[in-house]
Design an enzyme around this catalytic site. Sequence first.
Site, PDB file in Angstrom:
ATOM      1  N   ARG A 257       0.794  -1.320   0.013  1.00  0.00           N
ATOM      2  CA  ARG A 257      -0.031  -0.007   0.098  1.00  0.00           C
ATOM      3  C   ARG A 257       0.934   1.311  -0.030  1.00  0.00           C
ATOM      4  O   ARG A 257       2.150   0.956  -0.081  1.00  0.00           O
ATOM      5  CB  ARG A 257      -0.951  -0.064   1.143  1.00  0.00           C
ATOM      6  N   GLY A 258       0.310   2.352  -0.156  1.00  0.00           N
ATOM      7  CA  GLY A 258       1.111   3.531  -0.323  1.00  0.00           C
ATOM      8  C   GLY A 258       0.933   3.939  -1.879  1.00  0.00           C
ATOM      9  O   GLY A 258       1.369   2.836  -2.469  1.00  0.00           O
TER      10      GLY A 258
ATOM     11  N   ASP B 289      -1.960  10.733  -2.012  1.00  0.00           N
ATOM     12  CA  ASP B 289      -2.556   9.752  -2.938  1.00  0.00           C
ATOM     13  C   ASP B 289      -2.859  10.381  -4.122  1.00  0.00           C
ATOM     14  O   ASP B 289      -2.820   9.789  -5.283  1.00  0.00           O
ATOM     15  CB  ASP B 289      -3.653   8.982  -2.410  1.00  0.00           C
TER      16      ASP B 289
ATOM     17  N   LYS C 122      -4.457   9.869   3.444  1.00  0.00           N
ATOM     18  CA  LYS C 122      -5.109   8.829   4.297  1.00  0.00           C
ATOM     19  C   LYS C 122      -6.118   9.747   5.246  1.00  0.00           C
ATOM     20  O   LYS C 122      -6.006  10.740   5.793  1.00  0.00           O
ATOM     21  CB  LYS C 122      -4.083   8.219   5.123  1.00  0.00           C
TER      22      LYS C 122
HETATM   23  O1  MRU Z   1      -4.358   3.037   2.216  1.00  0.00           O
HETATM   24  P1  MRU Z   1      -3.027   3.292   2.101  1.00  0.00           P
HETATM   25  O2  MRU Z   1      -2.261   2.853   3.209  1.00  0.00           O
HETATM   26  O3  MRU Z   1      -2.284   3.142   0.897  1.00  0.00           O
HETATM   27  O4  MRU Z   1      -2.887   4.884   2.131  1.00  0.00           O
HETATM   28  C1  MRU Z   1      -1.478   5.513   2.041  1.00  0.00           C
HETATM   29  C2  MRU Z   1      -1.418   6.947   2.327  1.00  0.00           C
HETATM   30  O5  MRU Z   1      -2.475   7.524   2.539  1.00  0.00           O
HETATM   31  C3  MRU Z   1      -0.080   7.848   2.112  1.00  0.00           C
HETATM   32  O6  MRU Z   1      -0.048   8.725   3.024  1.00  0.00           O
HETATM   33  C4  MRU Z   1       0.120   7.964   0.434  1.00  0.00           C
HETATM   34  O7  MRU Z   1      -0.154   7.039  -0.347  1.00  0.00           O
HETATM   35  C5  MRU Z   1       1.450   8.416   0.418  1.00  0.00           C
HETATM   36  S1  MRU Z   1       2.571   7.307   0.514  1.00  0.00           S
HETATM   37  C6  MRU Z   1       4.064   7.843   0.281  1.00  0.00           C
END
Ligand code: MRU
Length: 348
Positions: free
Chosen positions: A45-46, A236, A247
């Site tokens: 994820r991320g 994102d 997030k």
């Molecule tokens: O749901 P996730 O864990 O994929 O969400 C991740 C985030 O919101 C991060 O802050 C974002 O993707 C940036 S990661 C460098």
Amino acid sequence: MIRTIEWTEAGVVMLDQRLLPGEEVYRTCGDYRAVAEAIRTMVIRGAPAIGVAAAMGVALGVRNSSAANAAELDADLTRICDVIAGTRPTAVNLFWAVERMKKVYARTRSEGIEAVRAALVREAQGMHREDVEANRQMGRFGQELIPQEARVLTHCNAGALATAGYGTALGVVRAAVEAGKRIEVFADETRPFLQGARLTAWELMRDRIPVTVITDSMAGHLMARRGIDCVIVGADRIAANGDVANKIGTYSVAVLAKENGIPFYVAAPVSTLDLSLADGSQIPIEERSPEEVRSLRGVAVTPEAARVCNPAFDITPHRYVGAIITERGVARAPYAESLRALAGPCSS
Ligand code: MRU
């Protein structure tokens, strides 16, 4: 460096982030459907890590395809890309990566199936390398915004685990530490998936960077008591006017930061910009399973049938964002102009 994701002959190898910090288990996805499932279920994820996984998934799908001619391969590519693009809607890096792979396919298609396969694998591996380089450059630009001694609050995990390595927001933290600054990180636990408590704490502790975990509801209290010097988060998707999807809970942190006069920064690669969207209201927000809210690691925390909602992201309006740190430089308001300038003339 933490190995978040790797291309191997056996398939795409990923550290299973659902099991951290308790267990360090690497999973090998042998086909593109397994990669799509890993993205959907948050093994990986991320936003930037999702992008790299998507590219590797496309490369794997085409490598494993039994298509006998170009027309069959075209049909396979469409199916592979659709399955991968259907996994998570908010992180634009996913769609950016799929589009980039489609372009490589179109460019090499006339050279035959083997040439296409080799080019796609090369592209996916190149995206992995580029992501780490972008994060290091982002770190160099971003660390200049951090005081010599700073208590930095972050939300979710925008670290090595969320990228191909080094991290975006945590890359800035790492670069500040490498520059000799005394940094202490406060990590919001980040309900419901606990990326802050589980992942940010895990990776910073591995690097011996001081980190304190707080529940999401403690941020305001710490800020009001002058316990936080700045906030850095990842993103994102960033719209043309600088509105930031990140997030769930990021918006609340940004409002609290403004109320308390604390700078709020966003670190993200240019691949997270979506200049085709005028503002954040157009960014699709993923709604995840209610079970993530109803239970914690299989233990119920609400009455069984309690109605819950689970939007995975929120939008922080650009007026709360002090700067957007990218690998091409630091953008400041007005973002409509500064982001366009960083993205270059060809971006949509
Ligand atoms: O749901 P996730 O864990 O994929 O969400 C991740 C985030 O919101 C991060 O802050 C974002 O993707 C940036 S990661 C460098």
